[in-house]
Design a protein around this motif. Structure first.
Motif, mmCIF file in Angstrom:
data_model
loop_
_atom_site.group_PDB
_atom_site.id
_atom_site.type_symbol
_atom_site.label_atom_id
_atom_site.label_comp_id
_atom_site.label_asym_id
_atom_site.label_seq_id
_atom_site.Cartn_x
_atom_site.Cartn_y
_atom_site.Cartn_z
ATOM 1 N N GLY A 1 0.818 -1.134 0.001
ATOM 2 C CA GLY A 1 0.010 0.034 0.025
ATOM 3 C C GLY A 1 0.829 1.168 -0.059
ATOM 4 N N VAL A 2 0.069 2.323 0.259
ATOM 5 C CA VAL A 2 1.083 3.484 0.433
ATOM 6 C C VAL A 2 0.550 4.149 1.924
ATOM 7 C CG1 VAL A 2 0.867 4.064 -1.995
ATOM 8 C CG2 VAL A 2 -1.027 4.753 -0.648
ATOM 9 N N PHE A 3 1.486 5.128 2.394
ATOM 10 C CA PHE A 3 1.230 6.068 3.672
ATOM 11 C C PHE A 3 1.688 7.317 3.415
ATOM 12 C CE2 PHE A 3 5.529 4.935 4.354
ATOM 13 C CZ PHE A 3 5.884 5.504 5.546
ATOM 14 N N ALA A 4 1.370 8.385 4.079
ATOM 15 C CA ALA A 4 1.885 9.711 4.158
ATOM 16 C C ALA A 4 3.020 9.769 4.960
ATOM 17 C CB ALA A 4 0.601 10.835 4.633
ATOM 18 N N TYR A 5 4.093 10.314 4.427
ATOM 19 C CA TYR A 5 5.267 10.561 5.260
ATOM 20 C C TYR A 5 5.769 12.098 4.959
ATOM 21 C CZ TYR A 5 10.102 9.937 6.876
ATOM 22 O OH TYR A 5 11.295 10.251 7.717
ATOM 23 N N ARG A 6 5.486 12.920 5.817
ATOM 24 C CA ARG A 6 6.231 14.243 5.785
ATOM 25 C C ARG A 6 5.839 14.920 4.676
ATOM 26 N NH1 ARG A 6 12.241 13.174 8.361
ATOM 27 N NH2 ARG A 6 11.435 12.491 10.063
ATOM 28 N N GLY A 7 4.648 14.970 4.358
ATOM 29 C CA GLY A 7 3.938 15.572 3.142
ATOM 30 C C GLY A 7 3.964 14.578 1.826
ATOM 31 N N ALA A 8 4.521 13.493 1.701
ATOM 32 C CA ALA A 8 4.660 12.866 0.575
ATOM 33 C C ALA A 8 3.941 11.546 0.695
ATOM 34 C CB ALA A 8 6.134 12.736 0.038
ATOM 35 N N VAL A 9 3.334 10.834 -0.328
ATOM 36 C CA VAL A 9 2.780 9.563 -0.438
ATOM 37 C C VAL A 9 3.760 8.738 -0.730
ATOM 38 C CG1 VAL A 9 1.069 8.332 -1.303
ATOM 39 C CG2 VAL A 9 0.580 10.597 -0.749
ATOM 40 N N VAL A 10 4.151 7.703 -0.052
ATOM 41 C CA VAL A 10 5.212 6.648 -0.197
ATOM 42 C C VAL A 10 4.653 5.404 -0.340
ATOM 43 C CG1 VAL A 10 7.269 5.628 0.927
ATOM 44 C CG2 VAL A 10 6.926 8.253 1.347
ATOM 45 N N PRO A 11 4.914 4.752 -1.565
ATOM 46 C CA PRO A 11 4.488 3.188 -1.771
ATOM 47 C C PRO A 11 5.337 2.268 -0.820
ATOM 48 C CG PRO A 11 5.881 4.160 -3.435
ATOM 49 C CD PRO A 11 5.694 5.260 -2.624
ATOM 50 N N VAL A 12 4.749 1.185 -0.516
ATOM 51 C CA VAL A 12 5.289 0.441 0.462
ATOM 52 C C VAL A 12 5.302 -1.144 -0.174
ATOM 53 C CG1 VAL A 12 5.381 -0.705 2.547
ATOM 54 C CG2 VAL A 12 4.838 1.729 2.605
ATOM 55 N N ILE A 13 6.058 -1.792 -0.353
ATOM 56 C CA ILE A 13 6.362 -3.379 -0.770
ATOM 57 C C ILE A 13 6.702 -4.148 0.548
ATOM 58 C CG2 ILE A 13 6.685 -2.640 -3.156
ATOM 59 C CD1 ILE A 13 9.531 -3.800 -2.893
ATOM 60 N N ASP A 14 6.091 -5.266 0.643
ATOM 61 C CA ASP A 14 6.255 -6.432 1.596
ATOM 62 C C ASP A 14 7.364 -7.100 0.994
ATOM 63 O OD1 ASP A 14 6.303 -8.834 2.905
ATOM 64 O OD2 ASP A 14 4.425 -8.454 3.589
ATOM 65 N N LEU A 15 8.704 -7.028 1.454
ATOM 66 C CA LEU A 15 9.555 -7.929 0.874
ATOM 67 C C LEU A 15 9.261 -9.333 0.994
ATOM 68 C CD1 LEU A 15 12.071 -7.342 -0.775
ATOM 69 C CD2 LEU A 15 13.440 -7.285 1.071
ATOM 70 N N SER A 16 9.015 -9.933 1.883
ATOM 71 C CA SER A 16 8.771 -11.275 2.104
ATOM 72 C C SER A 16 7.839 -11.679 1.117
ATOM 73 C CB SER A 16 8.226 -11.423 3.468
ATOM 74 O OG SER A 16 7.711 -13.082 3.731
ATOM 75 N N ALA A 17 6.603 -10.933 0.870
ATOM 76 C CA ALA A 17 5.520 -11.347 -0.020
ATOM 77 C C ALA A 17 6.000 -11.518 -1.525
ATOM 78 C CB ALA A 17 4.455 -10.579 0.041
ATOM 79 N N ALA B 1 18.908 8.637 -12.152
ATOM 80 C CA ALA B 1 17.470 9.054 -11.629
ATOM 81 C C ALA B 1 17.809 9.575 -10.297
ATOM 82 C CB ALA B 1 16.708 7.809 -11.679
ATOM 83 N N PRO B 2 16.739 10.459 -10.148
ATOM 84 C CA PRO B 2 16.602 11.067 -8.480
ATOM 85 C C PRO B 2 16.159 9.980 -7.546
ATOM 86 C CG PRO B 2 15.020 11.938 -9.913
ATOM 87 C CD PRO B 2 15.703 11.226 -11.077
ATOM 88 N N ALA B 3 16.600 10.090 -6.364
ATOM 89 C CA ALA B 3 16.185 9.254 -5.336
ATOM 90 C C ALA B 3 14.663 9.380 -4.867
ATOM 91 C CB ALA B 3 16.903 9.118 -4.101
ATOM 92 N N GLN B 4 13.912 8.460 -4.886
ATOM 93 C CA GLN B 4 12.437 8.708 -4.270
ATOM 94 C C GLN B 4 12.353 7.596 -3.095
ATOM 95 O OE1 GLN B 4 11.129 7.258 -8.347
ATOM 96 N NE2 GLN B 4 9.665 9.086 -8.197
ATOM 97 N N LEU B 5 11.389 7.836 -2.180
ATOM 98 C CA LEU B 5 11.448 7.189 -0.946
ATOM 99 C C LEU B 5 10.546 5.860 -1.171
ATOM 100 C CD1 LEU B 5 10.844 9.509 1.897
ATOM 101 C CD2 LEU B 5 12.919 8.217 1.580
ATOM 102 N N LEU B 6 10.764 4.530 -1.051
ATOM 103 C CA LEU B 6 10.169 3.388 -1.153
ATOM 104 C C LEU B 6 10.157 2.911 0.203
ATOM 105 C CD1 LEU B 6 8.678 1.314 -2.862
ATOM 106 C CD2 LEU B 6 11.079 0.447 -3.253
ATOM 107 N N GLY B 7 9.071 2.379 0.808
ATOM 108 C CA GLY B 7 8.978 1.413 1.876
ATOM 109 C C GLY B 7 9.095 0.058 1.776
#
Length: 178
Positions: A57-73, A99-105
Motif C-alpha cells: 500500500g501507501v502512506f503519508a510521510y512528511r507531506g509525501a505519499v510513499v509506496p510500500v512493498i512487503d519484501l517477504s511477499a 535518476a533522482p532518489a525516491q522514497l520507497l517503504g
C-alpha cells in the motif's frame, strides 16, 4: 617516523560498510545502510487496488505519499509476519544512477540488527536468478549465509510505473471530469 608507523600509514584500512540485517522467515538478508532513509515501526497503509499482492500500500510521510512493498511477499509469496520487530524501512530508491532518489517503504521482519563489514566479503552464489534480480551476493559467517538485497533492482519496469508514475495525476484534471 618509525618503520612500523610508516608501514601502517602506507596500508590503508579496507573501507567497511554498514548493513541493516533482517529476516525473511528463517533466512537472513541485508541492505546497505547508505540506502536506508529511516526505520519506522509498522504503520497503517492504504491498499492500492489491482496492485500485485506484495505491494502493501501507501502512506503519508512528511507531506509525501510513499509506496510500500512487503519484501517477504515479493520474495517468497507470503506476507511478513506481524511481530514487534517487523519494521517499515524507508529506502532511497533509484531506477538507475542518473535518476533522482525516491522514497520507497519496505516491510522487513526482524529488522533490528546491523553489521559492519567490507562489501567484498559478499560473494556470488552461482545462480542467475532472473526472477529475483535484487537478491545479490552472499556472505558466510557463524550464523550461516547472509544475502545482500540490492535496492536498485527491486522493481521491474511495470511495478515502477505503477508506484512511481512518470506523470502524476493532476488533481485539477480530475475535478474537470466530475
Amino acid at each position: 617516523m618509525s618503520e612500523l608507523a610508516g608501514r601502517r600509514a602506507a596500508v590503508a584500512p579496507a573501507k567497511q560498510s554498514l548493513f541493516l540485517v533482517f529476516r525473511i522467515g528463517d533466512e537472513r538478508y541485508a541492505l546497505q545502510a547508505i540506502d536506508v532513509a529511516e526505520v519506522l515501526p509498522r504503520v497503517p497503509l492504504k491498499p492500492i487496488a489491482k496492485a500485485p499482492a506484495w505491494v502493501a500500500g501507501v502512506f503519508a510521510y512528511r507531506g509525501a505519499v510513499v509506496p510500500v512493498i512487503d519484501l517477504s511477499a515479493l520474495t517468497f509469496g507470503r506476507p511478513a509476519q506481524v511481530r514487534t520487530s517487523t519494521r517499515l524501512v524507508l529506502v532511497h530508491y533509484r531506477a538507475d544512477e542518473t535518476a533522482p532518489a525516491q522514497l520507497l517503504g519496505l516491510i522487513l521482519e526482524q529488522a533490528t540488527d546491523t553489521l559492519r563489514c567490507h562489501p567484498s566479503q559478499f560473494q556470488p552464489y552461482g545462480l542467475d536468478n532472473r526472477q529475483a534480480p535484487y537478491l545479490g551476493p552472499v556472505r558466510e559467517d557463524a550464523q550461516g549465509l547472509l544475502q545482500w538485497v540490492r535496492i536498485a533492482d527491486l522493481l521491474d519496469d511495470s511495478v515502477r510505473a505503477l508506484l512511481f508514475p512518470a506523470q502524476p495525476l493532476d488533481p485539477a484534471l480530475l475535478e474537470e471530469r466530475s
